[in-house]
Scaffold this active site. Structure first.
Site, PDB file in Angstrom:
ATOM      1  N   HIS A 176       0.859  -1.181   0.000  1.00  0.00           N
ATOM      2  CA  HIS A 176       0.000   0.000   0.000  1.00  0.00           C
ATOM      3  C   HIS A 176       0.894   1.228   0.000  1.00  0.00           C
ATOM      4  O   HIS A 176       1.841   1.311   0.778  1.00  0.00           O
ATOM      5  CB  HIS A 176      -0.882  -0.026   1.251  1.00  0.00           C
ATOM      6  CG  HIS A 176      -1.989   0.969   1.227  1.00  0.00           C
ATOM      7  ND1 HIS A 176      -1.762   2.318   1.295  1.00  0.00           N
ATOM      8  CD2 HIS A 176      -3.328   0.815   1.132  1.00  0.00           C
ATOM      9  CE1 HIS A 176      -2.933   2.946   1.239  1.00  0.00           C
ATOM     10  NE2 HIS A 176      -3.893   2.062   1.150  1.00  0.00           N
ATOM     11  N   ARG A 215      -6.045  10.340  -0.459  1.00  0.00           N
ATOM     12  CA  ARG A 215      -5.681  10.657  -1.839  1.00  0.00           C
ATOM     13  C   ARG A 215      -6.921  10.776  -2.720  1.00  0.00           C
ATOM     14  O   ARG A 215      -6.981  11.627  -3.590  1.00  0.00           O
ATOM     15  CB  ARG A 215      -4.716   9.592  -2.394  1.00  0.00           C
ATOM     16  CG  ARG A 215      -3.275   9.842  -1.975  1.00  0.00           C
ATOM     17  CD  ARG A 215      -2.336   8.759  -2.483  1.00  0.00           C
ATOM     18  NE  ARG A 215      -2.539   7.501  -1.789  1.00  0.00           N
ATOM     19  CZ  ARG A 215      -2.687   6.333  -2.371  1.00  0.00           C
ATOM     20  NH1 ARG A 215      -2.643   6.246  -3.692  1.00  0.00           N
ATOM     21  NH2 ARG A 215      -2.879   5.246  -1.659  1.00  0.00           N
TER      22      ARG A 215
END
Ligand SMILES: Cc1cc2nc3c(=O)[nH]c(=O)nc-3n(C[C@H](O)[C@H](O)[C@H](O)COP(=O)(O)OP(=O)(O)OC[C@H]3O[C@@H](n4cnc5c(N)ncnc54)[C@H](O)[C@@H]3O)c2cc1C
Ligand code: SF4
Ligand code: SF4
Ligand code: FES
Lengths: 236, 527
Positions: B313, B333
């Site tokens: 990740h 994000r």
């Protein structure tokens, strides 16, 4: 490529790897300052099986009571989310024997009234606020219990979204309420009974059942690997 | 330098960066970047598996060693069962709970056994959300194509089609159980856009999606009075003369005794592998994520798929030390949080797929544009305050309460200061090969959730795992329960183990370790 030393964080906990003395369930041990309570137990050579789960502050397995050096107050924390400091004393809390009511969530006829059958002690809250003080997730637990009693299920479900079910609000309750279990019931009832049905979801389910996407599937699943890759690339 | 001084570059460059758009890399550029920087492409970290169903295939050294490892069970072990059931579910995460509930609902006699407490798992930590095509502009077909593209075209088509088509009915099931997904004003499900997806498709419960789903599923398992064995780690499976699965042996972690369970079928839902810390990476995974199911199924003769690819990740915490490896949700994000190197520059489109974003972060750090900590870690900034700047004060606190609290405990206010991140070992893209009923090539052995493989190809898209768990948890539970009536309990033997040991001997008993690992060895040996 070489690293630029001006981009170096002088982390206090690493700059001065100071050893501190802490007390784990009554026994004094020296551990590096700043590591988490769980890591301090590992450092001290203690295997932890009960009391560790996600290690990320979500599962509530690591409910812990602790006290700091010059403060008589016993506080609560999640052991995977708390750094040790000199003079700290702690012990993990085993699973507490709270009573969980069982119910068929779909079959409830009057969920707001049913609360009083499932958890009859809930209206006996004496407003002492001990539950709120115990909550490591900073939930206003006492307020939640009151809102549950007065049927404001929506607010309760919002307030307890952060609840990790650590159970620390339960042993402190003078009215023998398990606020987290009450809130769990209330939140589920809110979701299953008092929240609008999403129309768009039913439409989509019906579209799929009616085979509306069948042609698209037929086209796609017949494609060669290359054609499929090109087709994927066109999806924006 | 003081961390606050180093963060200044992020604050100073924010206004300029806000106006900037970074195009996604072309497929060719992505390929090049991944091949150069993604940990899956570090040849030295891999070796071939010497025997068993995947003989000759490659995987990371840590996993290969465990797959070739020996069982702790002796050939003459007492196999008198302490428990008997129709369907034995191993693992108490999302896949296990879903399997148990559906098998129980279909009338089977179910036993759920799990290593730690019910619910202590990766599932409870999922923050980002669950992909289901519910929006009008979206469709299961688009979901399929996005996932295929994200998985580098290697996803099993049948598994994937089944998952995307059953998604909406899974959402309905969860809603009926009382799961509180975020809603729009009109009552429809609110959807967010995740990395690598062309349409908004993520169902969320604030940033507590996994916690909320698991609270409800756990409660439901208890309400249904499904028998539970907690602190019971599966250490071997059982097979009959024909090699069909007939039960399992557990180790009771309280008293170290063996518990034998006879079952008509077994559903392995033991999750992933993060705690093996492959290639030395920190991990976002829970304490018990040691890949046990892979070892157990492999010894039984089940074939594994895509076990040479893992998900790192992009945003694992690098600072403070206490949070190393823990996830900084992709949601940041998705809402516009930017990645910024030590020079104050962006270097990737933040919504590119995870493998691309991770590779680009590793590139920045390897080429000297990272920020280092004294403990030898390196990372780049994730501009979290940008969210408040963009969408108004209080946005971070309102949308990411879990993360706010996590950092606040260590004196960091992420709505004011950017956080330092680096890829963290997050997900096992592959696993035990299954068919659309979640069954392996070993009859009556089902695998559901992260322990299974094929569906995600070489890279899982954000939010597809939660759906995978629910769909294949359900299908395994229903298929296993559906067989009960027509089946007798098979004989409990260790024949598969004899075979495996003979094979191992031929290859010189290469590994020398006992598997599964059960728990990582973090306890310091104090002399
Ligand atoms: C921090 C984090 C965030 C994530 N966020 C998302 C997200 O937003 N969206 C998404 O789709 N996915 C997300 N994922 C991925 C997803 O949550 C997991 O892949 C998924 O939950 C795995 O579910 P599972 O049921 O297969 O395994 P788990 O939930 O990990 O459960 C495995 C269970 O098996 C038990 N077990 C293991 N070994 C044994 C044994 N030998 N014997 C008995 N029991 C055993 C474990 O104790 C555990 O109970 C995230 C993962 C992590 C770690
Ligand atoms: S409400 Fe109770 S169970 Fe929930 S987090 Fe707070 S103390 Fe723990
Ligand atoms: S601890 Fe019990 S009595 Fe006190 S406020 Fe909380 S619920 Fe009420
Ligand atoms: S181990 Fe899960 S909250 Fe600490």
């Amino acid at each position: 490529m070489a690293q630029d030393d001006t981009n170096l964080i002088d982390q206090p906990e690493v700059m001065k790897p100071r050893m501190v003395t802490i007390e784990i369930a009554g026994k004094k041990v020296d551990v590096p300052e700043g590591i988490t309570v769980v890591k301090a137990m590992w450092y001290a050579g203690i295997d932890v099986v009960r009391g560790v789960g996600c290690l990320g502050g979500f599962c509530g397995a690591c409910a812990t009571y602790y006290r700091t050096k010059d403060d008589p107050k016993v506080r609560t924390c999640l052991a995977c989310q708390m750094a040790v400091q000199d003079g700290m004393s702690f012990t993990m809390m085993p699973s507490f024997p709270a009573r969980k009511a069982t119910y068929d969530i779909q079959a409830l006829k009057d969920p707001k009234q049913d609360l009083f059958n499932l958890y009859p002690e809930t209206p006996l809250c004496r407003n002492c606020n001990a539950c709120t003080e115990a909550c490591p997730q900073k939930i206003d637990v006492r307020e939640g219990v009151w809102k549950a009693v007065f049927g404001d299920f929506k607010s309760v479900s919002e307030m307890f979204m952060d609840c990790v079910m650590c159970g620390m609000c339960t042993p402190v309750c003078i009215a023998d309420i398990a606020p987290n279990l009450v809130a769990l019931y209330v939140s589920r009832a809110q979701g299953a009974h008092f929240t609008k049905k999403p129309i768009g979801l039913d439409t989509r389910i019906k579209e799929i059942q009616d085979g509306q996407y069948q042609d698209a599937w037929n086209t796609i699943l017949k494609m060669s690997e290359k054609e499929l890759a090109d087709h994927c690339a066109t999806v924006k | 330098m003081d961390i606050h001084a180093l963060q200044q570059i992020v604050h100073k460059t924010r206004d300029d960066r806000r106006k900037q758009t970074i195009p996604k890399f072309s497929p060719a550029d992505c390929d090049q970047l991944i091949h150069r920087y993604h940990p899956d492409f570090r040849a030295s970290a891999y070796r071939s598996i010497r025997f068993g169903p995947n003989e000759g295939g490659k995987t990371v050294v840590e996993l290969a060693t465990l797959l070739e490892g020996d069982s702790s069970i002796q050939g003459n072990a007492d196999l008198t069962p302490q428990y008997s059931c129709d369907v034995l579910v191993i693992g108490g995460g999302g896949a296990g709970c879903a399997a148990a509930l559906h098998a129980h609902g279909a009338g089977a006699n179910v036993l759920l056994a799990t290593k730690l407490r019910l619910g202590d798992s990766n599932s409870v930590m999922a923050q980002g959300g669950m992909q289901i095509s519910v929006a009008p502009e979206d469709s299961p077909v688009t979901h399929f194509l996005d996932t295929l593209k994200g998985g580098h075209m290697e996803n099993d088509h049948a598994l994937l089609k089944t998952m995307v088509e059953e998604g909406p009915s899974i959402a309905k099931w969860l809603l009926e159980l009382g799961v509180l997904f975020d809603r729009q004003a009109d009552g429809n499900l609110h959807v967010k856009k995740g990395g690598g997806s062309s349409k908004p498709r993520l169902l969320t419960c604030s940033d507590y999606t996994g916690l909320e789903i698991m609270r409800v599923l756990k409660d439901e398992v208890i309400n249904q009075k499904i028998p539970l064995l907690e602190f019971a780690a599966a250490i071997e499976l059982l097979s009959d003369d024909e090699g069909n699965c007939t039960g399992a042996i557990f180790k009771d972690l309280d008293n170290q005794r063996h518990v034998v369970v006879a079952a008509k079928s077994v559903i392995l839902a033991t999750g992933g592998i993060g705690r093996l810390h492959i290639q030395g990476f920190p991990t976002s995974n829970h304490y018990g994520a040691t890949g046990d199911g892979l070892c157990l199924a492999y010894r039984m003769g089940a074939k594994l798929d895509h076990i040479d690819t893992f998900q790192y990740h992009p945003s694992g915490a690098v600072y403070p030390e206490q949070l190393i490896g823990q996830l900084v949700t992709e949601g940041i994000r998705s809402e516009g949080g930017q990645l910024v190197n030590a020079k104050g520059e962006r270097f990737v489109n933040e919504l590119d797929t995870r493998d691309v974003v991770s590779s680009s972060i590793i590139r920045e750090c390897e080429e000297g544009r990272g920020i280092r900590t004294m403990s030898g870690r390196v990372g780049v900034w994730l501009d979290t305050p940008l969210l408040d700047a963009e969408h108004g004060p209080g946005t971070v606190e309102k949308h990411f309460p879990a993360m706010m609290l996590q950092f606040e405990r260590f004196g960091i206010d992420i709505s004011k200061d950017p956080v330092l991140i680096y890829p963290t070992l997050h997900y096992q893209n592959g696993g035990v090969k299954i068919d659309t009923n979640s069954e392996t090539n070993v009859k009556n052995l089902f695998v559901a959730g992260e322990a299974s493989g094929g569906l995600h190809g070489r890279n899982r898209l954000m939010g597809n795992s939660l759906l995978d768990l629910m769909v294949y948890g359900k299908r395994s539970g229903l298929t296993a329960a559906g067989r009960v009536g027509s089946m007798k309990q098979g004989q409990l033997t260790l024949k598969h183990l004899q075979r495996f040991r003979a094979d191992a001997k031929k290859h010189g008993n290469v590994s020398g370790v006992i598997s599964p690992m059960i728990l990582p060895a973090y306890t310091r040996k104090v002399s």
